[in-house]
Motif scaffolding. Structure first.
Motif, short mmCIF file in Angstrom:
data_model
loop_
_atom_site.label_atom_id
_atom_site.label_comp_id
_atom_site.label_asym_id
_atom_site.label_seq_id
_atom_site.Cartn_x
_atom_site.Cartn_y
_atom_site.Cartn_z
N MET A 123 33.71 -18.89 1.16
CA MET A 123 32.62 -17.81 1.33
C MET A 123 33.39 -16.69 1.70
N ARG A 124 32.73 -15.27 1.29
CA ARG A 124 33.42 -14.39 1.61
C ARG A 124 32.92 -13.75 2.99
N PRO A 125 33.95 -13.25 3.59
CA PRO A 125 33.36 -12.66 5.17
C PRO A 125 32.31 -11.71 5.09
N ASP A 126 31.31 -11.97 6.14
CA ASP A 126 30.29 -10.91 6.30
C ASP A 126 31.14 -9.60 6.54
#
Ligand SMILES: Nc1nc2c(ncn2[C@@H]2O[C@H](COP(=O)(O)OP(=O)(O)O)[C@@H](O)[C@H]2O)c(=O)[nH]1
Ligand SMILES: [Mg+2]
Lengths: 179, 154
Positions: free
Chosen positions: B150-153
């Motif tokens: 997942m890409r970081p927030d």
């Protein structure tokens, strides 16, 4: 009174529960803390295993002896009366997620709700574990931080494998327990 | 047809059954001190010593640290038993065993509690193997299904 306090260092026994989904590294964090060892082999925990470790913690300008009664629990989706009894009387808890599995962070709110219901005064903190696995990380630092802020918990990026932040985290929890 | 059995035989059968099932028990007072126990108890106690009478139940079973107040309350004010299932014990020889711990009030005898320990090693080992397989499968599925990290927030 004061003379007595000086004579014998204060002694405490406190129950601490380790909570989180299966295979996040709960047993490994406990083994690292208690025995100073790590194993790659996965042996799923069933029921509960209770271990003890004595640490020293600053307390009212002195040093107190704190024995942590560490409860390594099997992660479980179903909440039974028996499981409730596992959590009763906990003075503190470590909520563990696995940085390589994002679902394990989302699960933590359920464990927090259960624990706060049964032991409302328990001091909690969050361990984002397997920090050593640089490949396959599904949870990024800001997500851990956001979750910790949402539940108002201190958090640590730990590795049961290398030992990173493990001692520090238990020491911090020890201080929180005597606050 | 049921024929009456003499008391001595009945008592012997009771004792024999308890022994066969590897059931351990102790009686404790309101302060959680051991008043009496059978010979099977020390094998489950932590750092078991030969004389456990008068000792604190909490020292023998650290699993009860934290719930002292609940137990004292139970001794004074009878309620449902307090049960902790599947407690793991590592024995000095390296073997792992499991027991259920059940504590019930005995109001007919005053403010005392009966502690009953049952050996559940065999069934718990089987349960463990089953759970282990389920977890391993689920972890394998997870790696197959999970996409890129997942890409970081923001
Ligand atoms: N690389 C790495 N592996 C870990 C770490 N912690 C646990 N593991 C591994 O993850 C698996 C599950 O660990 P375990 O402690 O049994 O998880 P539990 O089910 O939460 O008790 C085992 O194979 C461990 O060796 C860690 O910090 N780093
Ligand atoms: Mg485990």
């Amino acid at each position: 009174m004061i003379a007595e306090d000086k004579q014998a260092a204060a002694k405490f026994n406190k129950k601490v529960c380790i909570l989180g989904d299966f295979s996040v590294g709960k047993t490994s964090l406990v083994r690292r803390f208690i025995e100073g060892i790590f194993s790659e082999k996965y042996l799923s925990t069933i029921g509960v295993k209770v271990d003890r470790k004595a640490i020293t913690v600053p307390y009212k300008g002195e040093t107190a002896h704190l024995t942590m009664i560490v409860w390594d629990l099997a992660g479980s989706e179903k909440f039974t009366q028996a499981r409730a009894n596992y959590l009763r009387g906990a003075a503190g808890a470590i909520l563990v997620c696995d940085l390589t599995r994002s679902a394990t962070l989302a699960s933590l709110s359920g464990y927090i709700t259960d624990l706060r219901q049964l032991s409302p005064t328990a001091k909690l903190l969050l361990a984002a574990n397997k920090f050593d696995l640089v490949e396959g990380q599904q949870i990024a630092f800001p997500q851990v931080e956001a979750a910790a802020n949402r539940f108002n918990l201190p958090f640590f990026l730990t590795s049961a494998k290398t030992g990173a932040a493990v001692e520090l985290m238990f020491q911090r929890l020890g201080q929180m327990l005597l606050e | 047809m049921i024929t009456p059995v003499d008391k001595e035989l009945e008592a012997w059968v009771h004792a024999h059954v308890v022994k066969k099932q590897n059931i351990a028990y102790a009686l404790v007072d309101e302060q959680l001190r051991i008043l009496a126990s059978n010979e099977a108890l020390p094998q489950w106690a932590v750092g078991s010593s030969n004389n456990i009478i008068e000792q604190s139940l909490l020292e023998l079973f650290p699993e009860l640290i934290g719930v002292e107040d609940i137990l004292r309350q139970l001794a004074r004010d009878p309620d449902l038993p307090f049960v902790l299932p599947q407690i793991q014990r590592s024995l000095p020889d390296g073997a792992t065993r499991y027991f259920n711990l059940e504590i019930e009030p005995l109001p007919q005898f005053g403010h005392v509690l009966l502690v009953i320990i049952t050996d559940v090693t065999t069934q718990t080992h089987l349960e463990q193997q089953l759970q282990q397989q389920q977890h391993e499968l689920s972890l394998q599925d997870g790696t197959k299904l999970s996409g890129p990290p997942m890409r970081p927030d923001i």
